[in-house]
Design a protein around this motif. Structure first.
Motif, PDB file in Angstrom:
ATOM      1  N   UNK A   1       0.838  -1.207   0.000  1.00 29.18           N
ATOM      2  CA  UNK A   1       0.000   0.000   0.000  1.00 29.18           C
ATOM      3  C   UNK A   1       0.870   1.254   0.000  1.00 29.18           C
ATOM      4  N   UNK A   2       0.223   2.377  -0.270  1.00 30.13           N
ATOM      5  CA  UNK A   2       0.908   3.671  -0.214  1.00 30.13           C
ATOM      6  C   UNK A   2       1.470   3.890   1.189  1.00 30.13           C
ATOM      7  N   UNK A   3       0.652   3.589   2.219  1.00 34.00           N
ATOM      8  CA  UNK A   3       1.093   3.763   3.616  1.00 34.00           C
ATOM      9  C   UNK A   3       2.330   2.921   3.912  1.00 34.00           C
ATOM     10  N   UNK A   4       2.287   1.660   3.538  1.00 30.64           N
ATOM     11  CA  UNK A   4       3.406   0.764   3.842  1.00 30.64           C
ATOM     12  C   UNK A   4       4.682   1.193   3.126  1.00 30.64           C
ATOM     13  N   UNK A   5       4.550   1.667   1.885  1.00 25.73           N
ATOM     14  CA  UNK A   5       5.724   2.138   1.160  1.00 25.73           C
ATOM     15  C   UNK A   5       6.330   3.369   1.814  1.00 25.73           C
ATOM     16  N   UNK A   6       5.474   4.288   2.263  1.00 26.89           N
ATOM     17  CA  UNK A   6       5.977   5.540   2.810  1.00 26.89           C
ATOM     18  C   UNK A   6       6.775   5.334   4.096  1.00 26.89           C
ATOM     19  N   UNK A   7       6.419   4.320   4.884  1.00 30.69           N
ATOM     20  CA  UNK A   7       7.058   4.153   6.188  1.00 30.69           C
ATOM     21  C   UNK A   7       8.125   3.053   6.210  1.00 30.69           C
ATOM     22  N   UNK A   8       8.437   2.492   5.052  1.00 31.28           N
ATOM     23  CA  UNK A   8       9.382   1.370   4.995  1.00 31.28           C
ATOM     24  C   UNK A   8      10.737   1.689   5.613  1.00 31.28           C
TER      25      UNK A   8
ATOM     26  N   UNK B   1       1.607   5.683  12.840  1.00 27.36           N
ATOM     27  CA  UNK B   1       1.955   5.524  11.427  1.00 27.36           C
ATOM     28  C   UNK B   1       0.934   6.235  10.535  1.00 27.36           C
ATOM     29  N   UNK B   2      -0.354   6.030  10.824  1.00 28.02           N
ATOM     30  CA  UNK B   2      -1.402   6.642   9.998  1.00 28.02           C
ATOM     31  C   UNK B   2      -1.347   8.165  10.070  1.00 28.02           C
ATOM     32  N   UNK B   3      -1.096   8.704  11.272  1.00 32.11           N
ATOM     33  CA  UNK B   3      -1.000  10.157  11.420  1.00 32.11           C
ATOM     34  C   UNK B   3       0.177  10.716  10.628  1.00 32.11           C
ATOM     35  N   UNK B   4       1.304  10.002  10.694  1.00 39.93           N
ATOM     36  CA  UNK B   4       2.507  10.468   9.996  1.00 39.93           C
ATOM     37  C   UNK B   4       2.304  10.418   8.495  1.00 39.93           C
TER      38      UNK B   4
END
Length: 518
Positions: free
Chosen positions: A355-362, A380-383
């Motif tokens: 997902x977009x979220x998972x990629x951004x926080x890798x 994580x979601x807030x960031x």
């Protein structure tokens, strides 16, 4: 009438791709028994024209003629049957197969059309190697050869097809000086046999030496075409970039801080006895945007990858805020404040199925874990939401796969992933590649804003407008070395193109931070 007859022509050729016109009504004559030089900036249309001639692509409108008769190649096989061979810059070899097998693949020598005559293939391979002045064993797997030797095998493949027209795309990019001289002797021999050669290179001195005719492309149109008699480098540069240099004022101006990154004597071996990065040193200040301009094969990408620690065998020192970093290690260098936006975002920057979220926080998962055990999904979601808003990423939901986004929004995700590590230095390799003009403007706005906040940025590009428009200072690379350094006030298109065509080290070492202009 010219002593070099026209063997192939393009007449009013136009090639349209979605969103861009790669060729605009070009008319081109390829003369036999001569070297037809083709030159232009990256993206000028050279490769597209050669793909049309070799059957990889077809014109949207216009026509191709051979010996005065219109032809239309629907495939490379069809072009090959008409005697057209091409040696691409990106080598097209099978590493697990032998030299002889690669040379005759899809054109195997057979006994009575039944089984492959391996002995005859080896014999002809040895003849080709003698002709090319190389002692390469026909039974050697290609993967064991040096890059320059692989280039020779590619050329031998076309010679084995008895091509009437031979297209050489950057043929010397991986060759040593000795191998270049051998290639030029082979070219003279082919010319004497009546072969028409198209020669593409960014090395301008090389073009003047080897060429008989020259065609210059800019933005898909031909801006100059003539005999090479009387042509000099200023004439080529004028036709490549136009008479007038453009001015690209920066939107945000701010003072720089102290030196945040220092690279000293960086060297990276190329596996062929030379260096793809050859003794490069420079310093970067906080808030400074340092552009590294150069053409394909200059060593720019390898330089930033060596800085981030991708190559354990790279030599040289990297310092962040005066602290010397240890042995090359990507994770360690990210933790010390380095981040890289890779050239190929799909392969090296993103995991398409996540997902977009998972990629951004890798790259920053450790900052969103509780007691280093459990992910804090709320944090994580807030960031992620904060960066989606900050970077103006157009998404329906952060839970959608990153593959569902446009190229420009994918690039913003990659940038967000890097920024989440709170870097001190951001390395950006071709940050605008493959994104539309609107997305480019937004990425450039982000770069300027980050620099104004004190982030040091090194960005690599082969686009003159970009490097002039964004950079506070510009380094030019060619053949792994820095061949020019310019302040924003000193930099012009002509100066950068001329420096990028140099094949040797600069006359003086790069300036240290005391000599930098703010």
């Amino acid at each position: 009438m010219s002593r070099h007859p026209i063997g192939l022509s393009i007449r009013e050729g136009t090639k349209v791709y979605p969103g861009t016109i790669a060729l605009k009504e070009v008319s081109f004559d390829l003369r036999m028994g001569a070297v037809n030089v083709l030159v232009g900036e990256n993206g000028a249309g050279k490769s597209t024209m050669m793909k049309v001639i070799s059957g990889v692509e077809q014109l949207t409108s216009g026509r191709v003629e051979m010996d005065g008769i219109e032809v239309r190649f629907s495939s490379t096989d069809e072009a090959e049957r008409h005697g057209i061979g091409i040696v691409f810059q990106e080598l097209n070899l099978f590493p697990n197969m032998t030299v002889a097998e690669n040379i005759f693949i899809a054109h195997e020598k057979t006994r009575f059309g039944v089984d492959i005559d391996a002995a005859e293939q080896r014999r002809q391979t040895r003849e080709l190697m003698r002709r090319l002045e190389h002692d390469i064993d026909p039974d050697t797997p290609v993967g064991e050869l040096k890059v320059g030797q692989q280039q020779i095998v590619e050329i031998a493949k076309s010679l084995a097809r008895n091509a009437r027209i031979l297209i050489l795309d950057e043929p010397t990019s991986a060759l040593s000086a000795t191998e270049v001289e051998i290639l030029f002797r082979v070219i003279e021999e082919l010319k004497a046999d009546g072969v028409g050669i198209v020669y593409i290179s960014h090395r301008l001195e090389e073009l003047i030496r080897v060429g008989d005719y020259i065609t210059v492309l800019r933005d898909g149109a031909i801006t100059g075409a003539r005999s090479m008699d009387g042509v000099d480098i200023p004439w080529i540069v004028r036709n490549m970039i136009g008479e007038n240099s453009k001015d690209f004022p920066k939107d945000i101006d701010h003072p720089f801080g102290g030196v945040v990154l220092e690279v000293k004597n960086m060297r990276l071996a190329d596996g062929a006895g030379g260096f793809v990065v050859d003794d490069v040193s420079f310093a970067l200040r906080k808030g400074e945007i340092l552009g590294i301009y150069g053409l394909m094969g200059a060593g720019r990408t390898e330089l930033v990858e060596a800085i981030i620690g991708r190559y354990p065998y790279a030599a040289g020192a990297v310092e962040i805020d005066g602290e010397k970093l240890g042995h090359p290690d990507v994770s360690e260098r990210i933790s010390k404040g380095l981040a890289l936006i890779p050239e190929d975002r799909k392969q090296d920057g993103l995991v398409q199925d996540l997902s977009i979220r998972e990629n951004m926080t890798l790259s920053s998962l450790s900052e969103m874990t509780k007691a280093r055990i459990h992910m804090d999904l709320g944090a994580e979601k807030l960031r992620v939401a904060d960066f989606v808003k900050r970077m103006v990423i157009k998404i329906a939901s952060p839970e959608h796969t990153v593959a569902s986004l446009s190229g420009g929004n994918q690039q913003k995700v990659v940038i967000s992933k890097a920024l989440m590590t709170s870097p001190k230095v951001l390395l950006m390799d071709e940050p605008s590649r493959g994104i539309d003009i609107g997305a480019k403007a937004e990425v450039f706005r982000v770069m300027r804003s980050l620099a104004a906040e004190g982030l040091g940025i090194v960005f690599v590009t082969s686009d003159l407008e970009e490097v002039l428009g964004l950079s506070d200072r510009i380094l030019v690379m060619s053949n792994g070395q820095i061949t020019g350094e310019f302040t924003r006030e000193e930099a012009t298109e002509t100066a950068l193109v001329t420096a990028s065509a140099k094949g040797h080290a600069p006359d003086h070492a790069p300036q240290d931070d005391r000599d930098m202009h703010p």
